[in-house]
Design an enzyme around this catalytic site. Structure first.
Site, PDB file in Angstrom:
ATOM      1  N   MET A  30       0.841  -1.194   0.000  1.00 20.83           N
ATOM      2  CA  MET A  30       0.000   0.000   0.000  1.00 20.83           C
ATOM      3  C   MET A  30       0.883   1.254   0.000  1.00 20.83           C
ATOM      4  O   MET A  30       0.433   2.337   0.363  1.00 20.83           O
ATOM      5  CB  MET A  30      -0.945  -0.018   1.198  1.00 20.83           C
ATOM      6  N   GLY A  31       2.142   1.086  -0.397  1.00 18.44           N
ATOM      7  CA  GLY A  31       3.029   2.235  -0.511  1.00 18.44           C
ATOM      8  C   GLY A  31       3.614   2.669   0.820  1.00 18.44           C
ATOM      9  O   GLY A  31       3.624   1.904   1.777  1.00 18.44           O
ATOM     10  N   HIS A  34       9.231   1.113   2.908  1.00 19.84           N
ATOM     11  CA  HIS A  34      10.377   1.156   3.811  1.00 19.84           C
ATOM     12  C   HIS A  34      11.247  -0.063   3.507  1.00 19.84           C
ATOM     13  O   HIS A  34      10.937  -0.853   2.590  1.00 19.84           O
ATOM     14  CB  HIS A  34       9.914   1.171   5.274  1.00 19.84           C
ATOM     15  N   HIS A  37       9.645  -3.493   2.911  1.00 20.44           N
ATOM     16  CA  HIS A  37       9.126  -3.741   1.551  1.00 20.44           C
ATOM     17  C   HIS A  37      10.284  -4.025   0.584  1.00 20.44           C
ATOM     18  O   HIS A  37      10.188  -4.907  -0.267  1.00 20.44           O
ATOM     19  CB  HIS A  37       8.382  -2.504   1.033  1.00 20.44           C
ATOM     20  N   GLN A  61     -10.241  -2.577   2.812  1.00 17.80           N
ATOM     21  CA  GLN A  61      -9.697  -3.268   3.987  1.00 17.80           C
ATOM     22  C   GLN A  61      -9.561  -2.350   5.199  1.00 17.80           C
ATOM     23  O   GLN A  61      -9.070  -2.781   6.236  1.00 17.80           O
ATOM     24  CB  GLN A  61      -8.362  -3.938   3.665  1.00 17.80           C
ATOM     25  N   LYS A 151       5.540  -9.604   9.483  1.00 19.54           N
ATOM     26  CA  LYS A 151       4.963  -8.680  10.469  1.00 19.54           C
ATOM     27  C   LYS A 151       3.447  -8.824  10.493  1.00 19.54           C
ATOM     28  O   LYS A 151       2.829  -8.770  11.539  1.00 19.54           O
ATOM     29  CB  LYS A 151       5.351  -7.232  10.195  1.00 19.54           C
ATOM     30  N   ASP A 152       2.860  -9.029   9.307  1.00 18.20           N
ATOM     31  CA  ASP A 152       1.415  -9.273   9.232  1.00 18.20           C
ATOM     32  C   ASP A 152       1.204 -10.790   9.256  1.00 18.20           C
ATOM     33  O   ASP A 152       0.811 -11.402   8.259  1.00 18.20           O
ATOM     34  CB  ASP A 152       0.857  -8.654   7.956  1.00 18.20           C
ATOM     35  N   SER A 187       7.281  -0.315   9.706  1.00 15.85           N
ATOM     36  CA  SER A 187       5.874  -0.239   9.310  1.00 15.85           C
ATOM     37  C   SER A 187       5.648   1.114   8.666  1.00 15.85           C
ATOM     38  O   SER A 187       6.240   2.122   9.099  1.00 15.85           O
ATOM     39  CB  SER A 187       4.979  -0.372  10.549  1.00 15.85           C
TER      40      SER A 187
END
Ligand code: PAF
Length: 278
Positions: A30-31, A34, A37, A61, A151-152, A187
């Site tokens: 979702m941009g 960091h 990603h 979401q 992390k998710d 995050s």
């Protein structure tokens, strides 16, 4: 790197690459990118031939319109990072290119009990939005491999279930959490922390480490209670801190099994999640 907004243009490009027998690696985001990603893009580059990253702040979401409106958007900086890491395509569609007006979300309600706990309980409908957008993105990008961050953790389980059901040819990769030197998990939401909040945010990972040290010791339950109460002290507002079965997310009552500890807190107006496999 090519920037593509039109889903039909991307579909055409992907089909051409697949016709050349190139393996497509896909990193949906979702941009507000960091280094977490970027580590996913690097992993995709190491294992596939053509890497697509998507940036799409997916409205379906989000539980709260304020959270959606405040979600960080940093496209210029994202483009520089993606070009520097050698990503091949950035897919960045408009909401109207992805969703018809009044479109219904898919439902993850029958994915298993794990869908209804933790994030599923705190953010009703969130995972419905996640599987809705990923179904669309997977159909457009036709990936051979996809890359998601640990992390998710619960999202990873959701995506694995989606893939097993509807996209069995895709290989799922769960990649390690990337942390700041002081332990804070990277995050996109970290940029919203005030200086004071940022200074105490590493307490979240310190708590997970403490539990990791206490795991399989007799004082385990006391340690969990102590950890909960320390993360409940202002300005932290604890949503959950649970030790769960890593495959089902059922809460564990004894410490003899494999486990994952998962946490969600609100720190000021920022919601942060983290986890640690014990
Ligand atoms: O993890 C995220 O950034 C989002 O949930 C995802 C997977 C890109 C779907 O919108």
């Amino acid at each position: 790197m090519i920037l593509i907004k039109d889903p039909i243009a991307l579909e055409g490009l992907i089909k051409a690459k697949k016709a050349q027998n190139l393996a497509i690696g896909f990193v949906p985001t979702m941009g507000a990118l960091h280094l977490g990603h970027i580590s996913l893009i690097e992993e995709a580059k190491a294992n596939t031939d053509f890497v697509v990253c998507s940036i799409f702040v997916n409205p379906t979401q989000f539980n709260s319109p304020t959270d959606l409106a405040n979600y960080p958007r940093t496209l210029e900086a994202d483009l520089l990072l993606l070009a520097a890491v050698g990503c091949d395509v950035l897919f960045h569609p408009e909401v109207s290119q992805i969703y018809q007006s009044k479109e219904l979300k898919l439902s993850a309600a029958d994915y298993g009990n794990f869908i209804h706990v933790l994030e599923g309980a705190k953010r009703p409908g969130h995972f419905d939005g996640v599987i809705t957008i990923l179904t669309k993105l997977f159909k457009i990008t036709l990936p051979n491999q996809v890359y998601f961050g640990q992390k998710d953790y619960q999202q990873c389980m959701v995506v694995q279930t989606l893939i097993a059901r509807d996209f069995p040819s895709i290989k799922f990769n769960r990649c390690a959490i990337v942390r700041e030197a002081d332990g804070l998990a990277l995050s996109s939401r970290n940029v919203r922390l005030t200086r004071e909040e940022r200074a105490i945010a590493p307490q979240i990972f310190k708590t997970l480490q403490y539990l990791s040290q206490q795991w399989q010791k007799l004082a385990w339950e006391a340690a969990l209670n102590e950890a909960r109460s320390s993360l409940s002290k202002l300005p932290f507002e604890l949503e959950y801190l649970e030790v769960c079965d890593p495959n089902t997310l059922e809460t564990l009552q004894d410490y003899s099994a494999n486990a994952v500890v998962l946490v969600a807190v609100n720190l000021g107006s920022t919601r942060l999640i983290d986890n640690h496999i014990l």
